[in-house]
Design an enzyme around this catalytic site. Sequence first.
Site, PDB file in Angstrom:
ATOM      1  N   HIS A 182      23.557  20.748  16.237  1.00  0.00           N
ATOM      2  CA  HIS A 182      24.302  21.740  15.435  1.00  0.00           C
ATOM      3  C   HIS A 182      25.121  21.466  14.257  1.00  0.00           C
ATOM      4  O   HIS A 182      25.853  20.319  14.444  1.00  0.00           O
ATOM      5  CB  HIS A 182      25.272  22.709  16.408  1.00  0.00           C
ATOM      6  CG  HIS A 182      25.218  24.095  15.871  1.00  0.00           C
ATOM      7  ND1 HIS A 182      26.320  24.524  14.997  1.00  0.00           N
ATOM      8  CD2 HIS A 182      24.696  25.227  16.056  1.00  0.00           C
ATOM      9  CE1 HIS A 182      26.095  25.771  14.762  1.00  0.00           C
ATOM     10  NE2 HIS A 182      25.002  26.234  15.216  1.00  0.00           N
ATOM     11  N   GLU A 191      19.732  27.727  21.666  1.00  0.00           N
ATOM     12  CA  GLU A 191      18.507  27.902  21.743  1.00  0.00           C
ATOM     13  C   GLU A 191      17.731  27.522  22.925  1.00  0.00           C
ATOM     14  O   GLU A 191      16.778  27.822  23.472  1.00  0.00           O
ATOM     15  CB  GLU A 191      17.774  27.440  20.647  1.00  0.00           C
ATOM     16  CG  GLU A 191      18.463  27.772  19.181  1.00  0.00           C
ATOM     17  CD  GLU A 191      17.706  29.076  18.916  1.00  0.00           C
ATOM     18  OE1 GLU A 191      17.795  30.018  19.951  1.00  0.00           O
ATOM     19  OE2 GLU A 191      17.325  29.522  17.812  1.00  0.00           O
TER      20      GLU A 191
HETATM   21  N1  ACO Z   1      17.111  15.802  17.969  1.00  0.00           N
HETATM   22  C1  ACO Z   1      17.114  14.503  17.501  1.00  0.00           C
HETATM   23  N2  ACO Z   1      17.885  14.125  16.395  1.00  0.00           N
HETATM   24  C2  ACO Z   1      19.017  14.904  15.872  1.00  0.00           C
HETATM   25  C3  ACO Z   1      18.754  16.304  16.415  1.00  0.00           C
HETATM   26  C4  ACO Z   1      18.018  16.730  17.507  1.00  0.00           C
HETATM   27  N3  ACO Z   1      17.844  17.948  17.687  1.00  0.00           N
HETATM   28  N4  ACO Z   1      19.728  16.963  15.619  1.00  0.00           N
HETATM   29  C5  ACO Z   1      20.046  16.165  14.709  1.00  0.00           C
HETATM   30  N5  ACO Z   1      19.786  15.024  14.815  1.00  0.00           N
HETATM   31  C6  ACO Z   1      19.948  13.742  14.217  1.00  0.00           C
HETATM   32  C7  ACO Z   1      19.230  13.533  12.919  1.00  0.00           C
HETATM   33  O1  ACO Z   1      18.232  13.005  13.005  1.00  0.00           O
HETATM   34  C8  ACO Z   1      20.427  12.676  12.094  1.00  0.00           C
HETATM   35  O2  ACO Z   1      20.183  11.400  12.376  1.00  0.00           O
HETATM   36  P1  ACO Z   1      20.075  10.276  11.460  1.00  0.00           P
HETATM   37  O3  ACO Z   1      21.654   9.965  10.959  1.00  0.00           O
HETATM   38  O4  ACO Z   1      19.832   8.994  12.112  1.00  0.00           O
HETATM   39  O5  ACO Z   1      19.166  10.301  10.231  1.00  0.00           O
HETATM   40  C9  ACO Z   1      21.803  13.196  12.559  1.00  0.00           C
HETATM   41  O6  ACO Z   1      21.484  13.530  13.917  1.00  0.00           O
HETATM   42  C10 ACO Z   1      22.245  14.055  11.815  1.00  0.00           C
HETATM   43  O7  ACO Z   1      21.362  15.139  11.562  1.00  0.00           O
HETATM   44  P2  ACO Z   1      21.563  16.273  10.316  1.00  0.00           P
HETATM   45  O8  ACO Z   1      19.935  16.767  10.039  1.00  0.00           O
HETATM   46  O9  ACO Z   1      22.539  15.728   9.216  1.00  0.00           O
HETATM   47  O10 ACO Z   1      22.218  17.557  11.025  1.00  0.00           O
HETATM   48  P3  ACO Z   1      22.189  18.898  10.549  1.00  0.00           P
HETATM   49  O11 ACO Z   1      23.702  19.416  10.792  1.00  0.00           O
HETATM   50  O12 ACO Z   1      21.741  19.084   9.216  1.00  0.00           O
HETATM   51  O13 ACO Z   1      21.490  19.558  11.570  1.00  0.00           O
HETATM   52  C11 ACO Z   1      20.406  21.142  12.982  1.00  0.00           C
HETATM   53  C12 ACO Z   1      21.638  20.662  12.364  1.00  0.00           C
HETATM   54  C13 ACO Z   1      19.305  21.592  12.070  1.00  0.00           C
HETATM   55  C14 ACO Z   1      20.419  22.391  14.138  1.00  0.00           C
HETATM   56  C15 ACO Z   1      19.643  19.999  13.842  1.00  0.00           C
HETATM   57  O14 ACO Z   1      20.206  19.501  14.698  1.00  0.00           O
HETATM   58  C16 ACO Z   1      18.482  20.327  14.281  1.00  0.00           C
HETATM   59  O15 ACO Z   1      17.029  20.214  13.866  1.00  0.00           O
HETATM   60  N6  ACO Z   1      18.176  20.764  15.730  1.00  0.00           N
HETATM   61  C17 ACO Z   1      16.983  20.836  16.475  1.00  0.00           C
HETATM   62  C18 ACO Z   1      16.682  22.432  16.059  1.00  0.00           C
HETATM   63  C19 ACO Z   1      17.345  23.454  16.766  1.00  0.00           C
HETATM   64  O16 ACO Z   1      17.581  23.301  17.934  1.00  0.00           O
HETATM   65  N7  ACO Z   1      17.949  24.303  15.952  1.00  0.00           N
HETATM   66  C20 ACO Z   1      18.577  25.490  16.384  1.00  0.00           C
HETATM   67  C21 ACO Z   1      19.912  25.396  16.021  1.00  0.00           C
HETATM   68  S1  ACO Z   1      21.038  26.849  16.698  1.00  0.00           S
HETATM   69  C22 ACO Z   1      20.730  28.039  15.608  1.00  0.00           C
HETATM   70  O17 ACO Z   1      20.547  27.798  14.495  1.00  0.00           O
HETATM   71  C23 ACO Z   1      20.802  29.461  16.177  1.00  0.00           C
END
Ligand code: ACO
Length: 355
Positions: A242, A297
Amino acid sequence: MAIGLDDVVAAETVLSHVDGEAGRLIIRGHDLEALAGRVSFEDAVAMLWNGVVPLSEDPGAALGQGRQRAFALLSPLASNLRGLTPVEGMRLLLAALPDADKEPATLAVGGAAVAAAMAVRAAQGLSPVAPDPAAGHAADLLRMLRGDVPDAGEAKALDTYLVTILDHGLNASTFTARVVASTEAGLLSAVVAGLCALKGPLHGGAPGPVLDMLDAIGSIDRAEEWLDAAIGRNERLMGFGHRIYKVRDPRADVLKGAVSRLKGGDNRIAFAEAVEATALKVLARRKPGRRLDTNVEFYTALLLEALGIPREGFTPLFGAGRTAGWVAHAMEQARTGRIMRPQSRYVGPWPAEAA
Ligand code: ACO
């Protein structure tokens, strides 16, 4: 500069606050845990909207009329939904509601429930079910979607879900709704825009894929290998991570509790809990220092599945609840904000200077 707008404050709001370090969600001065499962969706909406969005004394009756008015406008469009996914169908239906309505807020929330139910049914080849304006909002939404009267436990579980996802600070869809409201485009336009932003798998589109992931894992002895391989392919584990929460999303436990109380809801819960624990272990090992934890989620998926809702219907249901939040933010923005107009940094080529 913040690409992705991390830490940028784009609005002031009295509506809700997300404390990502403490894992705390505050809605109009109340912790989420004091609201979800304790007050109805109607009362939570009245509390959220208080002083921001006009609403009559009886919020249940007002939302019931909203559903009824929306059904009269939307049911003739049922045949236009052929071939669309439920969230696409919901988008089409909400776009058909007028901005220039005398009570656009209750039309939007009633319309979102009607549109979600109609669109889910249409994708199954089923015709729309008319609302019962005297029923509770959650019970009526479930009835319009499934075509049968839910028992009290099911209605309560959906009610808890709708309150849990009512509002959540300046997330991507709420920001989008506020941007549209800031141009004075109208309330229903702001809601349609919110749904468009919600639909993506990185935001409100995640819970269906959570179930796909659980299905693909199949049994707990395969979980670690499967999750590890997914991260190795650079995939995101749905239901984890998140932008704001660096600890567990408080909504996860509220919804886990609601599934556990549901008859038959525990069928999958032990398996899901084991997958969750493994996923957290794998994420900590493969993504050290990123502080990735369970988000809303993961248990949304289990709750909505236990209520017999097809997985393509999860995002429409999220949108149906969150519409009340979008409405409040849009009206707050229209009243107090300025047009949203950030800057971009130009990194393209410059024209050749004249000699
Ligand atoms: N699984 C694996 N790796 C992840 C995940 C995940 N769910 N979420 C973040 N990371 C990793 C990224 O790959 C990144 O790694 P890196 O530094 O090696 O490249 C690091 O963690 C940081 O990720 P960001 O993309 O910068 O985080 P951001 O804040 O942009 O993303 C998000 C947040 C989009 C929710 C992300 O965690 C994600 O894609 N989660 C999965 C989808 C999900 O569950 N969405 C629902 C969110 S709740 C809502 O919106 C109601």
